[in-house]
Scaffold this motif. Sequence first.
Motif, PDB file in Angstrom:
ATOM      1  N   THR A 105       8.882 -34.215 -36.262  1.00 38.60           N
ATOM      2  CA  THR A 105       7.547 -33.966 -36.795  1.00 38.60           C
ATOM      3  C   THR A 105       6.692 -33.261 -35.746  1.00 38.60           C
ATOM      4  N   VAL A 106       5.776 -32.412 -36.225  1.00 45.69           N
ATOM      5  CA  VAL A 106       4.942 -31.613 -35.345  1.00 45.69           C
ATOM      6  C   VAL A 106       3.488 -31.683 -35.801  1.00 45.69           C
ATOM      7  N   CYS A 107       2.602 -31.244 -34.918  1.00 48.15           N
ATOM      8  CA  CYS A 107       1.175 -31.165 -35.235  1.00 48.15           C
ATOM      9  C   CYS A 107       0.613 -29.915 -34.563  1.00 48.15           C
ATOM     10  N   LEU A 108      -0.593 -29.548 -34.935  1.00 46.56           N
ATOM     11  CA  LEU A 108      -1.231 -28.352 -34.372  1.00 46.56           C
ATOM     12  C   LEU A 108      -1.567 -28.554 -32.903  1.00 46.56           C
TER      13      LEU A 108
ATOM     14  N   MET B 140       3.078 -28.458 -31.742  1.00 46.84           N
ATOM     15  CA  MET B 140       3.782 -29.221 -30.713  1.00 46.84           C
ATOM     16  C   MET B 140       4.363 -30.466 -31.353  1.00 46.84           C
ATOM     17  N   GLU B 141       5.341 -31.038 -30.688  1.00 47.19           N
ATOM     18  CA  GLU B 141       5.996 -32.209 -31.255  1.00 47.19           C
ATOM     19  C   GLU B 141       5.039 -33.392 -31.299  1.00 47.19           C
ATOM     20  N   THR B 142       5.051 -34.095 -32.412  1.00 45.00           N
ATOM     21  CA  THR B 142       4.201 -35.274 -32.559  1.00 45.00           C
ATOM     22  C   THR B 142       4.775 -36.421 -31.745  1.00 45.00           C
ATOM     23  N   PRO B 143       3.981 -37.011 -30.856  1.00 50.90           N
ATOM     24  CA  PRO B 143       4.493 -38.167 -30.103  1.00 50.90           C
ATOM     25  C   PRO B 143       4.878 -39.286 -31.054  1.00 50.90           C
ATOM     26  N   ALA B 144       6.041 -39.849 -30.845  1.00 48.60           N
ATOM     27  CA  ALA B 144       6.513 -40.925 -31.716  1.00 48.60           C
ATOM     28  C   ALA B 144       7.160 -42.013 -30.870  1.00 48.60           C
ATOM     29  N   PRO B 145       7.000 -43.260 -31.263  1.00 49.23           N
ATOM     30  CA  PRO B 145       7.623 -44.354 -30.518  1.00 49.23           C
ATOM     31  C   PRO B 145       9.136 -44.319 -30.662  1.00 49.23           C
ATOM     32  N   SER B 146       9.820 -44.743 -29.645  1.00 48.98           N
ATOM     33  CA  SER B 146      11.269 -44.789 -29.693  1.00 48.98           C
ATOM     34  C   SER B 146      11.729 -45.909 -30.620  1.00 48.98           C
ATOM     35  N   MET B 147      13.006 -45.895 -30.960  1.00 51.38           N
ATOM     36  CA  MET B 147      13.554 -46.960 -31.791  1.00 51.38           C
ATOM     37  C   MET B 147      13.345 -48.318 -31.137  1.00 51.38           C
ATOM     38  N   LEU B 148      13.609 -48.369 -29.829  1.00 49.09           N
ATOM     39  CA  LEU B 148      13.492 -49.643 -29.125  1.00 49.09           C
ATOM     40  C   LEU B 148      12.057 -50.155 -29.175  1.00 49.09           C
TER      41      LEU B 148
ATOM     42  N   GLN C 214       4.094 -36.414 -41.788  1.00 45.75           N
ATOM     43  CA  GLN C 214       3.827 -35.359 -40.823  1.00 45.75           C
ATOM     44  C   GLN C 214       4.715 -34.164 -41.152  1.00 45.75           C
ATOM     45  N   PRO C 215       4.215 -32.946 -40.922  1.00 44.15           N
ATOM     46  CA  PRO C 215       5.053 -31.759 -41.149  1.00 44.15           C
ATOM     47  C   PRO C 215       6.200 -31.714 -40.153  1.00 44.15           C
TER      48      PRO C 215
ATOM     49  N   ILE D  83       1.275 -27.719 -46.341  1.00 43.32           N
ATOM     50  CA  ILE D  83      -0.025 -27.087 -46.073  1.00 43.32           C
ATOM     51  C   ILE D  83      -1.094 -28.149 -45.857  1.00 43.32           C
ATOM     52  N   THR D  84      -1.097 -29.150 -46.725  1.00 39.82           N
ATOM     53  CA  THR D  84      -2.105 -30.206 -46.632  1.00 39.82           C
ATOM     54  C   THR D  84      -1.964 -30.998 -45.345  1.00 39.82           C
ATOM     55  N   ASP D  85      -0.745 -31.444 -45.042  1.00 33.91           N
ATOM     56  CA  ASP D  85      -0.527 -32.279 -43.860  1.00 33.91           C
ATOM     57  C   ASP D  85      -0.809 -31.525 -42.572  1.00 33.91           C
ATOM     58  N   LEU D  86      -0.477 -30.241 -42.538  1.00 31.06           N
ATOM     59  CA  LEU D  86      -0.633 -29.480 -41.305  1.00 31.06           C
ATOM     60  C   LEU D  86      -2.074 -29.072 -41.048  1.00 31.06           C
ATOM     61  N   PHE D  87      -2.761 -28.539 -42.069  1.00 26.70           N
ATOM     62  CA  PHE D  87      -4.071 -27.937 -41.857  1.00 26.70           C
ATOM     63  C   PHE D  87      -5.253 -28.821 -42.261  1.00 26.70           C
TER      64      PHE D  87
END
Length: 274
Positions: free
Chosen positions: A54-57, A118-126, A144-145, A236-240
């Motif tokens: 997943t990414v974000c602006l 840029m890549e969306t920060p996400a928690p690890s599986m652990l 997230q897109p 489009i909605t999620d990104l912008f």
Amino acid sequence: MTTCSMDLDYERCQCHSEENRNAILYTLLSQNLNHKWGSHSPSQQRCLCQRRRTVCLQTPQVTCQAASDVLVKTVSFMKNLPSFQLLPRGDQLLLLNSCWAPLFILGLVQEMVTFEVMETPAPSMLKRILLDGQSKRREPERTQPTLAGVQRLQCCLNTFWSLDLSPKEYAYLKGAVLFNPDVPGLRASLYIESLQREAQRALREVLVPLHPEDQGRFARILLIASTLRSIPPALITDLFFRPIIGNADIIEVITEMLYEITCRQLTLSSHTAS
């Protein structure tokens, strides 16, 4: 000629291939996650491959403002078309729901809106496993897109930019996209089909003096325009717009802009997260 069409393998997830499932840590964590959350299907596990990340602006404030301006112009285009205003309100809403995203993408092209993600920060599986024990009820995560989806959109934008359309070409192409007689439930589908043919005829006629040597330009424009609907409105909605409107329904926002707000420049900043 390059189009926005993407190979199906482009978005195919490789996270749950045999070599990945054989990893000891992955297996242990996946089993733990499945046990806690009841996610037994591989499709419900978190995707680890790069293209599905997943990414974000990178610059949401600047890009979202530019996107909001484009959306205002998109709605104004529909609002200022007498032929659109003559349609039954139900047909207007159906066309709005079906065509706002392709028209918005054309607006991004015309206004030369560029953006980086840029890549969306996400928690690890652990980390998710450890935090899961602190809350018995998990709230649904906001979608997230994905990188693949954004790359498809950027490919579409680049393909249109390569056409170097004139303002008149944009106007008639938008009319051809808006008046789509194939939208289910239309009451005036025959009239809408005639409007689409009229827009396409006007587009063809304007190409003669602008590009007399390019006999295939009309067919090429329509072919590339057909790829606009391969971009999901949710992307489009999620990104912008999701960073601005939160959980609000984008269709409700656009409908309000079309019918209730007039005679002033609109911004989406007045719509807060519900």
